[in-house]
Design an enzyme around this catalytic site. Structure first.
Site: not given
Length: 346
Positions: A17, A19, A233, A100
């Site tokens: 994930p 952002m 990532g 995070c």
């Protein structure tokens, strides 16, 4: 409900994930390349779901599945409610962000901050798990300052897995919450892969995934001899065709007879469909800038998209940019490299 809960599928490869990056448009594009890798949403806070435009934050295309909804928050009741909402939307699983390090999550005291309080994370997971029939998972760091020893990580994993976490993804760096930006937190703290390996040895029955610094198929293969899964990532975004061989090499799938041109033909149809519904072309095209990593013509391709995608481009801008890439490359079959992989998942 927990006794009937599905056990998580072991995904050898997933996409992290990220952002502003792994939105539904990028996920749709990457799903054209890999059919089996697990995808995650961008982190969605419980406040956004409970008080905001729910469809805006949670809607996705069926083609994106399998898809995990990553939640950010620290209130067990709110996280449990949002987990049930996510299940009702059709997500494959629910993931709690405990990694995070951004200022936003620090202000809300969630994300990596929660690694300071593993008991609270366990409370959150327990209630989330009790309210859903799909797997609840966790993504965390090695630790944070003050709780960054291997024994701290093992204690965290022990509590969280006992509370019901069906898979734990460990970013193999600590999070430094004071003085480093999120970008610096992805590169400055040293990678500690051995700590992740040690967690797997300590909890051999736990589904454990490694994240951090992995950029090649050979690295994925190497890590998979020590852990159950590898999360990719930035490399997935910067070089999406890295995933052209993932299904065959790591999921045991039959090699797909598809070309890059066919993938971009599908994206062209997707762009026309979404822009006709009011989406800005740039919101989709920006995800295609890294599609031709180190390929001749890639610079011209990126320049055409960058210069024109923000100024009300016509529906054929992508086709114009693709004119910079050779037909030989676009029409060639996706290659399956010679790479030894032990026990691919079937």
């Amino acid at each position: 409900m927990s006794s009937e809960k599905k056990q998580p599928i072991v995904y050898p490869v997933s996409v992290a994930p990220m952002m502003d990056w792994t939105d539904r448009h990028f996920r749709y594009f990457l799903r054209l390349i890999t059919k089996y890798s697990l995808f995650y949403t961008e982190m969605v806070t419980t406040g956004a779901i409970l008080r905001g435009d729910r469809d805006r934050f949670l809607s996705f295309s069926p083609e994106e599945a399998p898809l995990s909804l990553q939640l950010g928050g620290d209130n067990p009741a709110h996280l449990a409610e949002c987990s049930k909402i996510g299940e009702d939307y059709g997500y494959s699983e629910i993931n709690l962000n405990v990694g995070c390090p951004s200022d936003k999550v620090q202000e809300g005291n969630f994300g990596a901050c929660l690694m300071k309080d593993p008991e609270k994370v366990a409370d959150c997971i327990s209630l989330m798990d009790s309210k859903t029939s799909i797997p609840v998972t966790v993504k965390c760091r090695i630790g944070v300052r003050g709780k960054d020893k291997l024994e701290d990580l093992i204690r965290f994993v022990e509590l969280v897995s006992a509370a019901g976490a069906k898979r734990i993804t460990v970013h193999a760096r600590i999070a430094i919450l004071e003085g480093l930006s999120p970008a610096q937190n992805r590169t400055v703290p040293p990678l500690r892969y051995e700590d992740v390996y040690e967690v797997k040895k300590t909890f051999p029955n736990l589904v454990l995934e490694l994240n951090g610094g992995v950029r090649s198929l050979s690295e994925i293969s190497s890590h998979l001899t020590k852990v159950d899964g590898v999360m990719i990532g930035r490399a997935a975004y910067e070089n999406p065709f890295l995933f052209a061989d993932v299904d065959t090499l790591f999921f045991g799938a039959k090699h797909r007879e598809i070309t890059r041109r066919e993938i971009f033909d599908s994206m062209q149809e997707y762009i026309i469909s979404k822009t006709s519904s009011g989406e800005k072309p740039s919101r989709i095209l920006r995800h295609l800038l890294g599609a031709f990593h180190e390929i001749r013509g890639a610079r011209s391709y990126r320049r055409i998209l960058t210069e024109k995608m923000h100024s009300n481009p016509g529906p054929k801008l992508l086709l114009e940019a693709l004119g910079s890439i050779s037909s030989e490359y676009l029409d060639g079959k996706l290659e399956n490299p010679k790479l030894e992989v032990l026990d691919p998942v079937v």
